[in-house]
Structures are given as C-alpha cells and as structure tokens.
Design a protein around this motif. Structure first.
Motif, mmCIF file in Angstrom:
data_model
loop_
_atom_site.group_PDB
_atom_site.id
_atom_site.type_symbol
_atom_site.label_atom_id
_atom_site.label_comp_id
_atom_site.label_asym_id
_atom_site.label_seq_id
_atom_site.Cartn_x
_atom_site.Cartn_y
_atom_site.Cartn_z
ATOM 1 N N ASN A 59 0.890 -1.329 0.249
ATOM 2 C CA ASN A 59 0.058 -0.025 0.042
ATOM 3 C C ASN A 59 0.892 1.409 0.085
ATOM 4 O O ASN A 59 0.633 2.284 -0.539
ATOM 5 N N VAL A 60 1.695 1.565 0.978
ATOM 6 C CA VAL A 60 2.573 2.503 1.058
ATOM 7 C C VAL A 60 3.537 2.770 -0.137
ATOM 8 O O VAL A 60 4.051 4.072 -0.524
ATOM 9 N N ILE A 61 3.879 1.567 -0.809
ATOM 10 C CA ILE A 61 4.753 2.088 -1.878
ATOM 11 C C ILE A 61 3.863 2.511 -3.139
ATOM 12 O O ILE A 61 4.342 3.232 -3.967
ATOM 13 N N ILE A 62 2.572 1.852 -3.328
ATOM 14 C CA ILE A 62 1.771 2.207 -4.589
ATOM 15 C C ILE A 62 1.056 3.650 -4.520
ATOM 16 O O ILE A 62 0.784 4.289 -5.339
ATOM 17 N N GLY A 67 -1.028 8.394 -9.202
ATOM 18 C CA GLY A 67 -1.246 9.300 -10.168
ATOM 19 C C GLY A 67 -0.567 9.011 -11.531
ATOM 20 O O GLY A 67 -1.193 9.175 -12.702
ATOM 21 N N PHE A 68 0.777 8.653 -11.337
ATOM 22 C CA PHE A 68 1.496 8.298 -12.589
ATOM 23 C C PHE A 68 1.043 7.335 -13.594
ATOM 24 O O PHE A 68 0.888 7.069 -14.583
ATOM 25 N N LEU A 69 0.705 6.273 -12.687
ATOM 26 C CA LEU A 69 0.275 5.100 -13.288
ATOM 27 C C LEU A 69 -1.043 5.171 -13.921
ATOM 28 O O LEU A 69 -1.326 4.517 -15.046
ATOM 29 N N ALA A 70 -2.055 5.797 -13.414
ATOM 30 C CA ALA A 70 -3.154 6.086 -13.930
ATOM 31 C C ALA A 70 -2.892 6.886 -15.182
ATOM 32 O O ALA A 70 -3.912 6.670 -16.109
ATOM 33 N N GLU A 71 -2.122 8.033 -15.063
ATOM 34 C CA GLU A 71 -1.879 8.766 -16.403
ATOM 35 C C GLU A 71 -1.329 7.608 -17.639
ATOM 36 O O GLU A 71 -1.545 7.968 -18.842
ATOM 37 N N TYR A 72 -0.449 6.966 -17.122
ATOM 38 C CA TYR A 72 0.337 6.103 -18.299
ATOM 39 C C TYR A 72 -0.639 5.114 -18.740
ATOM 40 O O TYR A 72 -0.707 4.861 -20.126
ATOM 41 N N PHE A 73 -1.365 4.279 -18.106
ATOM 42 C CA PHE A 73 -2.160 3.029 -18.468
ATOM 43 C C PHE A 73 -3.509 3.672 -19.068
ATOM 44 O O PHE A 73 -4.435 2.861 -19.624
ATOM 45 N N GLY A 74 -3.865 4.870 -18.452
ATOM 46 C CA GLY A 74 -5.478 5.162 -18.643
ATOM 47 C C GLY A 74 -6.190 5.030 -17.235
ATOM 48 O O GLY A 74 -5.865 3.745 -17.025
ATOM 49 N N SER A 82 -6.749 -3.071 -11.510
ATOM 50 C CA SER A 82 -6.287 -2.900 -10.035
ATOM 51 C C SER A 82 -7.412 -3.792 -9.369
ATOM 52 O O SER A 82 -7.150 -4.522 -8.458
ATOM 53 N N MET A 83 -8.955 -3.653 -9.857
ATOM 54 C CA MET A 83 -9.784 -4.562 -9.152
ATOM 55 C C MET A 83 -9.760 -6.037 -9.568
ATOM 56 O O MET A 83 -10.004 -6.765 -8.758
ATOM 57 N N ILE A 84 -9.312 -6.248 -10.818
ATOM 58 C CA ILE A 84 -8.968 -7.670 -11.030
ATOM 59 C C ILE A 84 -8.168 -8.287 -10.315
ATOM 60 O O ILE A 84 -8.027 -9.275 -9.876
ATOM 61 N N ILE A 85 -6.647 -7.617 -10.100
ATOM 62 C CA ILE A 85 -5.532 -7.821 -9.311
ATOM 63 C C ILE A 85 -5.942 -8.272 -7.804
ATOM 64 O O ILE A 85 -5.855 -9.190 -7.381
ATOM 65 N N VAL A 108 0.395 -8.862 -3.207
ATOM 66 C CA VAL A 108 -0.286 -8.586 -4.701
ATOM 67 C C VAL A 108 -1.632 -7.951 -4.171
ATOM 68 O O VAL A 108 -2.081 -6.746 -5.075
ATOM 69 N N GLN A 109 -2.525 -8.395 -3.433
ATOM 70 C CA GLN A 109 -3.558 -7.820 -2.910
ATOM 71 C C GLN A 109 -3.489 -6.480 -2.350
ATOM 72 O O GLN A 109 -4.121 -5.415 -2.953
ATOM 73 N N GLY A 110 -2.199 -6.110 -1.855
ATOM 74 C CA GLY A 110 -1.871 -4.644 -1.308
ATOM 75 C C GLY A 110 -1.913 -3.577 -2.638
ATOM 76 O O GLY A 110 -2.062 -2.583 -2.615
ATOM 77 N N VAL A 111 -1.127 -4.360 -3.669
ATOM 78 C CA VAL A 111 -0.816 -3.435 -4.715
ATOM 79 C C VAL A 111 -2.074 -3.034 -5.447
ATOM 80 O O VAL A 111 -2.493 -1.780 -6.097
ATOM 81 N N GLY A 112 -2.803 -4.143 -5.541
ATOM 82 C CA GLY A 112 -4.240 -3.858 -6.225
ATOM 83 C C GLY A 112 -5.123 -2.857 -5.685
ATOM 84 O O GLY A 112 -5.761 -2.192 -5.892
ATOM 85 N N GLY A 113 -5.007 -3.018 -4.267
ATOM 86 C CA GLY A 113 -5.969 -2.485 -3.395
ATOM 87 C C GLY A 113 -5.570 -0.829 -3.110
ATOM 88 O O GLY A 113 -6.537 0.015 -3.072
ATOM 89 N N GLY A 114 -4.273 -0.581 -2.964
ATOM 90 C CA GLY A 114 -3.838 0.805 -2.785
ATOM 91 C C GLY A 114 -4.411 1.724 -4.098
ATOM 92 O O GLY A 114 -4.588 2.875 -3.909
ATOM 93 N N ALA A 115 -4.248 0.925 -5.322
ATOM 94 C CA ALA A 115 -4.426 1.564 -6.317
ATOM 95 C C ALA A 115 -6.020 1.795 -6.709
ATOM 96 O O ALA A 115 -6.672 2.726 -6.917
#
Length: 527
Positions: A59-62, A67-74, A82-85, A108-115
């Motif tokens: 969570n704290v990493i993502i 903002g950057f990832l949302a801009e890059y991937f749409g 993120s929801m699927i992950i 992995v759940q934390g990566v998807g959840g943070g986003a």
C-alpha cells in the motif's frame, strides 16, 4: 466527458464507494483472524503477522505512484486492472496453504488495493459537477471511515461462525460485480491513455522509492517483534531505508520528470501540513491498534464485541463528513477545524487513559464519539491546507506526498505503541510485584480465598496453593498490560497537543468554489 446523470451516476457512486470500503476492510479484517490463521497454517503468531506487514508495504509503495500509473495506462484501464488484481489475489489468499504463499498474495492484494482506493475517489468526483463535489467528498468520506471500522466487526463475526478463508473469499463476488459495472458505466476521460509515448517512466525513482519506503515500512512494522536492532534483518532494512530514501530524494530533485515531485515541499504550507498529517496518522492508526487490544486482552471483549463498540460512534463521522465538505466549499477557513479536531482527538485519548478495569461497554461511547468528530474535522481541512499556495498542476503531487506521510505516521505510531507498551508493561509489572510479598496480609488473604474457591470447584487440595499463585500472577499481568495501554493513550494526547501551536505557520488562502472543487478532485486522484 459528460457528467453522468440519474441511474448511471448512482451505479458509479455505489461501485466506487463499495470498492473503497472493500479495500479498507481488508486493511483491518485480518487482525482478528491471526490466531486462527496461525493454527491452520502451522506457524506462530509473529510469523503470521506478515500478512499485515506485506499488505501495508504494498500500500505505502503504490500510493505515491498511483497518479503516474493512472496517467500512463489510462485511468479506467488501471482501475479495472487493479480491481481484477485485488479480486484474484483475494481468492488466492483464501486458497493459500502455506505462510509464504499467503504473504505473496497479500502483497499482490495490497498493490491492487492501494490503487483501487485512490482511483475510486477520482472517478467518483468526476461523476459530479464542481459545485456538487462536496457531496462526493462526504460520500467517499463515509467509506473511508466505515471500512476500517467494519473490518474487525465483520472479521470477528466470520471467525465466530465460519473459518478464516472466508474473510478473503467474500471479496470475490463484490469484485466481479464491481469490475462488470466499472466496465459498463465508467467512461474514459478524454485523451485517456493516448499520451503514453510522451510519458517517460522514472524507473530509477520507482526502484529507490520501493527500496526506501518498503524497507522503512518493514522496519516499523516488524521492529518490535524482532527486538529492533538486536536483529540483523532490522539492521539491514534500516540501512536500506536510509540509503534508499536519501538516494530517492536526491534523484527526484535532480531528474526532469520525477515519479514523485518532491519540489512541492518548498511550499511552507505543505511542509507544515505534513507534520499535522503525520500526527493524524499516529493518532488514527495507534488508537485503532490500542483500543482493540485493550478491550480484548484486559477487558475480556470478543473481537465481534470490540467491533460493535467501535461501530456505533463511527456513524457520527458518517453524518459529519458531508457537513464539513459543505462548509469547506463555502470558503470557511480550515484552521479552526484543524485546531478543534486536534483538541477533540486529544480529549478522546485523555479520557480513554482514565478508564477503570470495570468499565462498561457503553462508557466508551462518548470518548469514541469525540474521536469520530475529531477525525471528521481534520480530514478535508488538512487536504485543503496541503495545497494552499500550490499551483493547480502541483495539487496531485502535494496530496500524494501528504497521504504517504499519513501512512508512515500510522506505521510509526504502531511501532512506537508496541515498544512503549512493552516498556511500560515491564515497569508496571515490577512495581506491582514489588508490593506482593509472602508476608503481605493482603496477598495471604487473596491467595487463600482463591485456593478455597479452587478446592470447592475441583477438590484439588494439594495443588490449590500453586494454582492460586498462578491466578494472582495472571491478574498482575493483566493489570500491568491495562496500565501500559492507558499510558499509551496519554502519549498520543501529548503528540496532538504539542503540534497545535504550529498552526501559526499555516497560511490561509480563501478558495473560490471552483478552486475548492479542483482541490477535492486532486485529493481524489492522489489519495
């Protein structure tokens, strides 16, 4: 992009708020299941607590990168991915049969959840006209407060009536439905995902952030259980945290297109607001940590009873959030809200530090209600102050940093509480034991009374004296822990009182309704 109306907006509100609540529930629902999980997987309680640590690190990493990832991937693509992950990782957590397996899938759940949390708020805000965004802020604020509070309650109910894998499996139908609704009703922003070629990925910055923040979060989460610097692992992660963060700061200030824009900290308002946000993180996370262990370890509450005790006063926050949003949108100064909110939180901590061992469940309502109102009064005002004086293009960067600081404040607060409780417990136990001697009339009378009770119940005359002493030892332990928890509440009070004078360094800039709407939207996109 046209603002959705009617049924479409209602679906977006339900989907985004539900997704945020689902993610936030998973930050706390595991806490009450650790004992069952450790027994099922054949590991000790210290090892199974990794399921909390791995999720928090992800969570704290993502968060600062969202903002950057949302801009890059749409944004829509990133949200659905993120929801699927999150959903797939939830299923794999429930199916895990070993410690390593569940730790990996929790990360992995934390990566998807943070986003998921970050992007849900941005999508929700886009579903409202600028003038109505205080309503969106209030709706999402309800989710932010309800999620962590529902976690222990729901987790306690599941553990009492089913088995621990269900705490992960309940995410699956919700995740599938939310994914379908997001795909069907959420529209792409104009030009979304089309500028990918023009966006330069700051791989070095991302790597340094991951190493620095990840190591720091590990050290704070695991330091107490591994006896701090007597552990080689803690020493190594401390070095990695210091080196990684220093290198990250140096590199991000140097590079032209940083993953995280640290230059915004030149703004005095943002710099001082991060101090307040850090203390809020300390208070919020530490109080949620200390109260349940106080209730369950020394007062005898079940996990479910503890959750219900927290839930009722939390509903006050649900009612307060839209009101604060409305007042802020009218341009009312955030400073009084911050001061009153901090004083109320300090009052909650101080009152909690004065409870007696025979306290009734209902006696906690008023202090917890003060906490709820205090939370309501600092959330949005601190977001406002974080961006006061920044250019609109820097809003997302400022708020992302602010949110990361709050998360780190929480990790620091829990680490501090763990260490402080252990120290105070040893001191209180020593003080209590020193007053108990074989010649003490009170000790003799108490042990004889307990021994007679044991004989009456079991008929064990020979072992009654030993069992009576063991019972007194357990009572001393319980009282020592009880006193150490109360000391921790007093420590939280000091934190909140000490920072209040710093409000004098905050600059108040009255915002128009349009500026306030932009602030709220930036908060959503950076959360």
């Amino acid at each position: 992009m046209a603002t959705p109306k009617g049924f479409a907006r209602a679906i977006i509100v339900i989907t985004t708020v539900t997704a945020a609540i689902m993610e936030l529930i998973d930050t706390s629902i595991v806490n009450v299941a650790l004992s069952d999980m450790s027994g099922s997987l054949g590991v000790n309680i210290e090892d199974i607590s990794w399921v909390i640590t791995s999720y928090a690190i992800a969570n704290v990493i993502i968060i600062p990168l969202t903002g950057f990832l949302a801009e890059y991937f749409g944004r829509k693509n990133y949200y659905i991915a993120s929801m699927i992950i999150f959903t797939v990782a939830s299923y794999m957590c429930g199916q895990s049969t070993s410690l390593i397996e569940i730790i990996i899938w929790r990360f992995v759940q934390g990566v998807g959840g943070g986003a998921l949390l970050s992007t849900s708020q941005a999508i929700l805000f886009d579903a409202f006209e600028p003038k109505d965004r205080p309503i969106a802020s209030g709706l999402f604020g309800m989710g932010l407060v309800l999620g962590p509070t529902l976690g222990p309650t729901l987790g306690g109910y599941i553990i009492d009536h089913a088995s621990w894998p269900l705490i992960f499996m309940i995410n699956i139908p919700i995740g599938i439905l939310a994914t379908f609704l997001s795909f069907s009703f959420i529209e792409k922003k104009q030009g979304e995902g089309k500028n990918k070629k023009n966006i330069k990925i700051d791989y070095t910055g991302i790597m340094l952030l991951t190493v620095g923040i990840g190591s720091l979060q590990y050290m704070l989460e695991r330091g107490e259980s591994e006896d701090w610097f007597s552990s080689k692992t803690i020493i190594v992660t401390s070095i990695l945290a210091a080196a990684g963060l220093i290198a990250f700061i140096w590199y991000e200030l140097k590079v032209k297109s940083p993953a995280v824009n640290l230059r915004v900290l030149n703004n005095r308002n943002l710099a001082f607001t991060t101090i307040f946000t850090f203390v809020v993180g300390v208070g919020l996370f530490t109080s949620v940590f200390v109260f349940p262990v106080l209730a369950q370890r020394t007062l005898g509450y079940t996990a479910y009873e503890t959750g219900l005790t927290l839930l009722a006063p939390t509903m006050i926050t649900v009612l307060m959030m839209p009101i604060i949003g409305k007042l802020m949108s009218k341009g009312i100064s955030p400073i009084p809200f911050v001061v009153i909110g901090f004083l109320l939180f300090a009052a909650y901590s101080w009152l909690s530090a004065g409870v007696s061992p025979d306290v009734n469940k209902n006696d906690f309502f008023f202090p917890l209600a003060l906490r709820a109102v205090g939370i309501s009064m600092v959330q949005l005002p601190l977001i406002n102050q974080a961006v006061a004086g920044l250019q609109p293009k820097d809003y997302a960067s400022g708020i992302a940093l602010n949110n990361m600081i709050r998360q780190l404040g929480g990790a620091f607060g829990i680490a501090l509480a763990n260490n402080y409780i252990a120290h105070q417990y040893a001191q209180h136990r020593y003080d209590l034991v020193s007053k108990i001697t074989g010649e003490s009339q009170m000790f003799i009378e108490r042990s004889n009374t307990i021994a007679q009770g044991i004989i009456a119940r079991t008929g064990d005359v020979a072992g009654a004296g030993t069992k009576a002493v063991a019972t007194i030892n357990n009572l001393v332990d319980r009282q020592a822990y009880f006193l150490s928890y109360l000391d921790t509440f007093r420590l939280i009070t000091i934190f909140f009182i000490l920072v209040i004078p710093l409000v004098g360094f905050l600059r108040v800039k009255k915002k128009s309704a349009a500026e306030m709407a932009a602030t709220m939207k930036a908060a959503a996109e950076a959360h």
